[in-house]
Design a protein around this motif. Structure first.
Motif, PDB file in Angstrom:
ATOM      1  N   SER A 159       0.816  -1.215   0.000  1.00 43.85           N
ATOM      2  CA  SER A 159       0.000   0.000   0.000  1.00 43.85           C
ATOM      3  C   SER A 159       0.851   1.266   0.000  1.00 43.85           C
ATOM      4  O   SER A 159       1.901   1.327   0.634  1.00 43.85           O
ATOM      5  CB  SER A 159      -0.894   0.004   1.235  1.00 43.85           C
ATOM      6  N   ARG A 160       0.334   2.278  -0.691  1.00 42.22           N
ATOM      7  CA  ARG A 160       0.968   3.598  -0.718  1.00 42.22           C
ATOM      8  C   ARG A 160       0.274   4.570   0.236  1.00 42.22           C
ATOM      9  O   ARG A 160       0.658   5.739   0.320  1.00 42.22           O
ATOM     10  CB  ARG A 160       0.925   4.151  -2.137  1.00 42.22           C
ATOM     11  N   ASP A 161      -0.739   4.099   0.955  1.00 43.84           N
ATOM     12  CA  ASP A 161      -1.489   4.966   1.848  1.00 43.84           C
ATOM     13  C   ASP A 161      -0.585   5.556   2.929  1.00 43.84           C
ATOM     14  O   ASP A 161       0.188   4.851   3.577  1.00 43.84           O
ATOM     15  CB  ASP A 161      -2.602   4.168   2.532  1.00 43.84           C
ATOM     16  N   GLY A 162      -0.679   6.869   3.108  1.00 42.47           N
ATOM     17  CA  GLY A 162       0.091   7.541   4.149  1.00 42.47           C
ATOM     18  C   GLY A 162       1.533   7.815   3.798  1.00 42.47           C
ATOM     19  O   GLY A 162       2.330   8.130   4.676  1.00 42.47           O
ATOM     20  N   ILE A 163       1.890   7.717   2.521  1.00 41.86           N
ATOM     21  CA  ILE A 163       3.237   8.057   2.060  1.00 41.86           C
ATOM     22  C   ILE A 163       3.143   9.331   1.228  1.00 41.86           C
ATOM     23  O   ILE A 163       2.339   9.410   0.292  1.00 41.86           O
ATOM     24  CB  ILE A 163       3.852   6.926   1.216  1.00 41.86           C
ATOM     25  N   ILE A 164       3.945  10.335   1.559  1.00 37.41           N
ATOM     26  CA  ILE A 164       3.951  11.560   0.761  1.00 37.41           C
ATOM     27  C   ILE A 164       4.375  11.198  -0.661  1.00 37.41           C
ATOM     28  O   ILE A 164       5.449  10.628  -0.867  1.00 37.41           O
ATOM     29  CB  ILE A 164       4.905  12.609   1.349  1.00 37.41           C
ATOM     30  N   PRO A 165       3.560  11.507  -1.653  1.00 33.71           N
ATOM     31  CA  PRO A 165       3.845  11.026  -3.007  1.00 33.71           C
ATOM     32  C   PRO A 165       4.862  11.876  -3.761  1.00 33.71           C
ATOM     33  O   PRO A 165       5.078  13.045  -3.456  1.00 33.71           O
ATOM     34  CB  PRO A 165       2.476  11.099  -3.688  1.00 33.71           C
ATOM     35  N   LEU A 166       5.479  11.253  -4.757  1.00 27.19           N
ATOM     36  CA  LEU A 166       6.194  11.962  -5.807  1.00 27.19           C
ATOM     37  C   LEU A 166       5.325  11.886  -7.049  1.00 27.19           C
ATOM     38  O   LEU A 166       4.639  12.840  -7.398  1.00 27.19           O
ATOM     39  CB  LEU A 166       7.586  11.383  -6.049  1.00 27.19           C
TER      40      LEU A 166
ATOM     41  N   ALA B 279      -7.643   1.393   1.599  1.00 19.24           N
ATOM     42  CA  ALA B 279      -7.341   2.801   1.351  1.00 19.24           C
ATOM     43  C   ALA B 279      -6.515   3.001   0.082  1.00 19.24           C
ATOM     44  O   ALA B 279      -6.335   4.141  -0.352  1.00 19.24           O
ATOM     45  CB  ALA B 279      -6.608   3.405   2.546  1.00 19.24           C
ATOM     46  N   ASP B 280      -6.000   1.942  -0.488  1.00 16.53           N
ATOM     47  CA  ASP B 280      -5.229   2.029  -1.730  1.00 16.53           C
ATOM     48  C   ASP B 280      -5.782   1.004  -2.709  1.00 16.53           C
ATOM     49  O   ASP B 280      -5.400  -0.172  -2.691  1.00 16.53           O
ATOM     50  CB  ASP B 280      -3.746   1.769  -1.470  1.00 16.53           C
ATOM     51  N   PRO B 281      -6.701   1.415  -3.584  1.00 16.81           N
ATOM     52  CA  PRO B 281      -7.414   0.467  -4.451  1.00 16.81           C
ATOM     53  C   PRO B 281      -6.509  -0.407  -5.312  1.00 16.81           C
ATOM     54  O   PRO B 281      -6.893  -1.534  -5.638  1.00 16.81           O
ATOM     55  CB  PRO B 281      -8.292   1.382  -5.322  1.00 16.81           C
ATOM     56  N   ILE B 282      -5.313   0.081  -5.657  1.00 12.56           N
ATOM     57  CA  ILE B 282      -4.476  -0.724  -6.549  1.00 12.56           C
ATOM     58  C   ILE B 282      -4.004  -2.003  -5.869  1.00 12.56           C
ATOM     59  O   ILE B 282      -3.624  -2.974  -6.538  1.00 12.56           O
ATOM     60  CB  ILE B 282      -3.285   0.100  -7.076  1.00 12.56           C
ATOM     61  N   THR B 283      -4.066  -2.059  -4.530  1.00 18.81           N
ATOM     62  CA  THR B 283      -3.644  -3.269  -3.825  1.00 18.81           C
ATOM     63  C   THR B 283      -4.643  -4.412  -4.007  1.00 18.81           C
ATOM     64  O   THR B 283      -4.343  -5.550  -3.621  1.00 18.81           O
ATOM     65  CB  THR B 283      -3.433  -3.012  -2.327  1.00 18.81           C
TER      66      THR B 283
END
Length: 485
Positions: A204-211, A241-245
């Motif tokens: 999951s990428r949830d809660g990671i500041i994105p680039l 919270a991260d649909p791609i997962t």
């Protein structure tokens, strides 16, 4: 209780000592905190930006739990270094930007929550390239400049260079980095570590500041394949919270630990992507290490063949989408008013940035450079085509994985602003979603400067990559700690 030997300690080493009554989580955590206090600033390594003031209390609670239950959770009492773009409850999360200094998020990032549930201790937050912009060096307006522990005049790469330097210097057992184009694998290569950029959608990428959210992946950086896999085992899986997962459902085994097979190279077929080696744009010592790695793979029972991907120079072009501004603005909204700034434009207008990123921010904020409609790696036509061509080449050749040098040059000197060439990580994995693991393949420059080799697999083929990399690691044992650390 006897003094535990800290440098290069693995999760298994620590848990054996705990089970034997020779080590407590509190004693272990105290040793790491003392090591950070003694070495990080005095050497000018500068890998750490925030130490968790609750780390010892957390360790004591875990010790009490173990005393009651006699059981250890998967990461029980393991101090972890977390890159400063992961939300961590109670600790500032800045993405390297002074605009977010002192801002604490409303909750933990999904991966951080998973680590805590497994018994890990968030020991400290590590420095990073500001907004994760640079793959080549690690400098921010929050933490300043991070150096490479193998040679303090050189870079640890970026943007997870703080995690890389900290784990290499034994400031924690394992670490979390993020990788948009390079930033787990580059610092792992430059710091003699194992780094896993998993399949897009496995974590999951949830809660990671994105680039660029569509390319971002968070994952482990560790001194051994086994420790990296122990972290992956905990953080992988579905997150609503991260649909791609959702892509990961039904794709992961019960445990990745079963893939830690010392004979994993026996009978494997591996393809060498000579695009990155048959060129003048490679350091002679790095190339020699790579050719030795090929010989080592063969010696362990693998068949190694050269593989070509049709039209590869064109496939690697024009795959990126600049979604940074919209992605960061959405993240700032998720802070629920905890930040004084609700947009990247407001941060720029307040001049809250370091000089090296000013030009990049101006580029990102220019509407002409922003991609408003850019689908994910599974639906964008160019990304689909790139992935299909890579997998077709692998299928046609019958290979289990592709290999190439993670970087074609040793870590550059910090003063050498033109010396960042050699990053081979920006193409396949970030723009196809395919998984890649980098492992140490030796040292250049009189055995001083680390180099890494990358293994690329098919979607959700982490078990295969783990078998191959673990077998290679066990046969070669290239990892060694940096002198002075």
């Amino acid at each position: 209780m006897s003094e535990f030997t800290l440098p290069e300690a693995t999760i298994a080493d620590i848990h054996r000592a705990m089970m034997a009554g020779e080590l407590s989580a509190e004693a272990l955590t105290r040793q790491y905190l003392e090591r950070i206090a003694r070495l990080d600033q005095s050497t000018f390594l500068n890998a750490i930006v925030t130490v968790n003031p609750q780390a010892l209390a957390r360790a004591r609670a875990l010790d009490a739990e173990f005393a009651r239950s006699g059981k250890l959770r998967p990461l029980h009492g393991i101090p972890v270094i977390v890159k400063d773009n992961y939300d961590t409850l109670g600790l500032q999360t800045t993405g390297g930007s002074v605009a977010l200094e002192g801002v604490t998020p409303p909750d933990d990032a999904f991966q951080v929550a998973r680590l805590k549930a497994a018994g890990a201790i968030v020991l400290a937050k590590s420095n990073m390239a500001e907004w994760a912009f640079s793959p080549s060096w690690t400098m921010s307006s929050v933490g300043g400049l991070t150096r490479n522990p193998y040679d303090l005049s050189r870079t640890p790469a970026g943007s997870s260079g703080g995690t890389g330097a900290a784990v290499a210097a034994n400031f924690g057992v394992v670490g979390l980095g993020t990788d948009t184009g390079n930033s787990i694998r580059g610092p792992s290569s430059h710091n003699a570590l194992v780094g896993i950029r998993s399949t897009m959608g496995l974590t999951s990428r949830d809660g990671i500041i994105p680039l660029y959210l569509r390319n971002d992946i968070g994952g482990p950086m560790a001194r051994t394949v086994e420790d990296a896999v122990r972290v992956l085992d905990v953080i992988a899986g579905y997150d609503e919270a991260d649909p791609i997962t959702a892509k990961s459902q039904g794709q992961r085994p019960a445990s990745y630990l079963s893939s830690l097979q010392a004979d994993g190279l026996q009978g494997a077929t591996i393809g060498v992507l000579r695009y990155y080696t048959d060129t003048a744009a490679i350091d002679a010592e790095v190339k020699a290490l790579f050719e030795q790695a090929v010989s080592d793979l063969i010696a362990q029972g693998a068949q190694v063949i050269t593989i070509a991907i049709d039209d590869y120079p064109n496939l690697i072009k024009d795959n990126w989408c600049n979604t940074f501004v919209s992605d960061v603005n959405e993240y700032l909204t998720s802070l629920e008013g905890r930040s004084l700034y609700d947009s990247l434009q407001a941060i720029y207008d307040a001049q809250l940035y370091s000089v090296p990123v000013k030009e990049s921010l101006e580029y990102m904020l220019n509407p002409e450079n922003q991609d408003q409609q850019c689908s994910d790696l599974y639906t964008h036509p160019r990304n689909i085509n790139f992935r299909e061509q890579v997998v077709k080449a692998m299928d046609d050749a019958g290979v289990d994985a592709l290999i190439y040098p993670t970087w074609s040059f040793p870590p550059r000197e910090i003063a050498d602003t033109d010396g960042h060439k050699g990053d081979n990580s920006q193409h396949i994995a970030p723009n196809t979603g395919l998984p890649t693991i980098t492992v140490p393949m030796g040292f250049t420059r009189e055995q001083r400067l680390p180099a890494g080799i990358s293994f690329v697999g098919r979607l959700f083929a982490e078990p295969t990559l783990i078998k191959l990399t673990y077998s290679y690691e066990q046969a070669t044992n290239h990892r060694k700690p940096p002198p002075g650390f």
